[in-house]
Design a protein around this motif. Sequence first.
Motif, mmCIF file in Angstrom:
data_model
loop_
_atom_site.group_PDB
_atom_site.id
_atom_site.type_symbol
_atom_site.label_atom_id
_atom_site.label_comp_id
_atom_site.label_asym_id
_atom_site.label_seq_id
_atom_site.Cartn_x
_atom_site.Cartn_y
_atom_site.Cartn_z
ATOM 1 N N GLY A 86 -1.108 96.885 91.909
ATOM 2 C CA GLY A 86 -2.245 96.366 91.305
ATOM 3 C C GLY A 86 -2.299 96.849 90.154
ATOM 4 N N ASP A 87 -1.379 97.301 89.223
ATOM 5 C CA ASP A 87 -1.336 98.226 88.076
ATOM 6 C C ASP A 87 -0.225 97.200 87.180
ATOM 7 N N GLU A 88 -0.158 96.884 85.804
ATOM 8 C CA GLU A 88 0.687 96.163 84.901
ATOM 9 C C GLU A 88 2.236 96.483 84.956
ATOM 10 N N PRO A 89 2.464 95.601 85.045
ATOM 11 C CA PRO A 89 4.311 95.753 84.922
ATOM 12 C C PRO A 89 5.005 97.098 84.331
ATOM 13 N N TRP B 134 6.131 84.452 76.320
ATOM 14 C CA TRP B 134 5.314 84.408 77.668
ATOM 15 C C TRP B 134 4.334 84.601 78.039
ATOM 16 N N LEU B 135 3.481 85.019 77.555
ATOM 17 C CA LEU B 135 1.495 85.294 77.939
ATOM 18 C C LEU B 135 1.372 84.063 76.971
ATOM 19 N N THR B 136 1.544 83.679 76.183
ATOM 20 C CA THR B 136 1.218 82.223 75.251
ATOM 21 C C THR B 136 1.534 81.262 76.362
ATOM 22 N N GLN C 296 5.975 89.820 85.502
ATOM 23 C CA GLN C 296 5.197 89.866 84.087
ATOM 24 C C GLN C 296 4.368 88.731 84.602
ATOM 25 N N ARG C 297 4.862 87.779 85.192
ATOM 26 C CA ARG C 297 4.220 86.632 85.755
ATOM 27 C C ARG C 297 3.712 86.728 86.956
ATOM 28 N N ARG C 298 3.785 87.697 87.902
ATOM 29 C CA ARG C 298 2.767 87.935 88.928
ATOM 30 C C ARG C 298 1.734 88.306 88.318
ATOM 31 N N ARG C 299 1.910 89.375 87.424
ATOM 32 C CA ARG C 299 0.834 90.096 86.678
ATOM 33 C C ARG C 299 -0.586 89.153 86.142
ATOM 34 N N PHE C 300 0.537 88.793 84.928
ATOM 35 C CA PHE C 300 -0.392 87.620 84.343
ATOM 36 C C PHE C 300 -0.284 85.795 83.976
ATOM 37 N N GLY C 301 0.978 85.489 84.816
ATOM 38 C CA GLY C 301 -0.015 84.060 84.687
ATOM 39 C C GLY C 301 0.240 83.351 85.746
ATOM 40 N N ALA D 72 8.335 99.098 86.897
ATOM 41 C CA ALA D 72 7.540 98.320 86.799
ATOM 42 C C ALA D 72 6.724 97.449 88.550
ATOM 43 N N ARG D 73 7.989 97.307 88.805
ATOM 44 C CA ARG D 73 7.316 96.663 90.473
ATOM 45 C C ARG D 73 6.282 97.528 91.378
ATOM 46 N N GLU D 74 6.733 99.030 91.686
ATOM 47 C CA GLU D 74 5.331 99.961 91.618
ATOM 48 C C GLU D 74 4.486 99.635 91.102
ATOM 49 N N GLY D 75 4.185 99.397 89.684
ATOM 50 C CA GLY D 75 3.289 99.503 88.979
ATOM 51 C C GLY D 75 2.229 97.759 89.202
ATOM 52 N N ILE D 76 3.458 96.932 89.959
ATOM 53 C CA ILE D 76 3.074 95.690 90.101
ATOM 54 C C ILE D 76 2.098 95.683 91.691
#
Length: 158
Positions: A25-28, A113-115, A153-158, A18-22
Amino acid sequence: MSITEQDLVHLRRCVELAREGIEAGDEPFGSVLVDADGEVRFEDRNRVAGGDETRHPEFEIARWAAEHLTPDERAAATVYTSGEHCPMCSAAHGWVGLGRIVYVASSAMLTGWLTEWGVAPGPVAPLPVQDVVRDAVVDGPAPELVEEIKELQRRRFG
């Protein structure tokens, strides 16, 4: 069944993926397929940044398993993942007959979290795996790793 120390080893690898994904530039999200003997057979991370929203690692695992494992091998395998399967991935899991699922964070956690971060919901309802796949064997969340996934997730969406 509960999450074991060996399960945590594979879940930690999912967090790394997941970390590699973020970082790419992708989703984690990251997932690992482990056979009945404990051997890692396939692993992947989200690859949706290119525009194909079906490029989830759990879906890739289902495709790989359908091509490379017998039905008995698939049923005896375990899918480890950083986040609970979405309905698309749950369905793929069920259709190819994969075994147990073990996840770090639940769909309900991610939705919360997204909310909290003001991110609009996606187009697919966040259903628990058991609402999609009858008789699915599912273990999670893994409290030891939840905060790491939340931060990714926060790094990607927050």
